[in-house]
Design a protein around this motif. Structure first.
Motif, PDB file in Angstrom:
ATOM      1  N   ARG A  64       1.866   0.678  -3.474  1.00 16.11           N
ATOM      2  CA  ARG A  64       2.704   1.112  -4.650  1.00 16.11           C
ATOM      3  C   ARG A  64       4.028   0.749  -4.459  1.00 16.11           C
ATOM      4  NH1 ARG A  64       0.327   7.482  -4.722  1.00 16.11           N
ATOM      5  NH2 ARG A  64      -1.558   6.601  -5.514  1.00 16.11           N
TER       6      ARG A  64
ATOM      7  N   GLU B  20       3.899  -2.774  -5.983  1.00 22.76           N
ATOM      8  CA  GLU B  20       3.608  -2.765  -7.272  1.00 22.76           C
ATOM      9  C   GLU B  20       4.869  -2.450  -8.315  1.00 22.76           C
ATOM     10  OE1 GLU B  20       1.064  -3.755  -9.212  1.00 22.76           O
ATOM     11  OE2 GLU B  20       0.167  -4.424  -7.380  1.00 22.76           O
ATOM     12  N   ARG B  21       5.793  -1.532  -7.520  1.00 18.28           N
ATOM     13  CA  ARG B  21       6.900  -0.915  -8.323  1.00 18.28           C
ATOM     14  C   ARG B  21       7.990  -1.949  -8.171  1.00 18.28           C
ATOM     15  NH1 ARG B  21       6.347   3.844  -5.617  1.00 18.28           N
ATOM     16  NH2 ARG B  21       7.781   3.425  -3.974  1.00 18.28           N
TER      17      ARG B  21
END
Length: 118
Positions: A10, A13-14
């Protein structure tokens, strides 16, 4: 381990979403200059099964060219544009990453070589 992997995924992805716009904008300008206005910029498009893919925008903005539709020299120019854009965003440089290009101008014609050296 699974939780740590998910958290890391995550975070990656950010970071991608945060950096994608500025990198594409700057790389698009470099790419336009390196291709002597043959391309107007870059864009990410969703390609169904493959997911997001990078494409070049032809001058005029209507035609898109996927990377696999570009010549070897144009792909080298794309690589250089993306690398330079990434380095440009490092201000001030927080790391001393080497900028290594081996024979980057080999596939460039004389005019595009001059643009790259500029």
């Amino acid at each position: 381990m699974k939780l740590a992997g998910l958290v890391l995924q995550r975070a990656v992805e950010r970071y991608r979403e945060k950096i994608r716009g500025p990198v594409l904008s700057i790389a698009g300008e470099f790419f336009r200059e390196l291709t002597l206005n043959s391309f107007a910029g870059l864009r990410v498009e969703d390609d169904g099964d493959k997911g997001p893919v990078l494409v070049g925008l032809r001058s005029g903005g209507r035609d898109v060219v996927p990377v696999d539709g570009m010549s070897e020299g144009t792909c080298d120019q794309l690589y250089l544009a993306l690398r330079l854009a990434s380095l440009t965003l490092e201000s001030p440089p927080r790391s001393h990453l080497p900028f290594i290009v081996d024979d980057i101008l080999v596939q460039f014609d004389d005019e595009r070589s001059a643009a790259a050296l500029k």
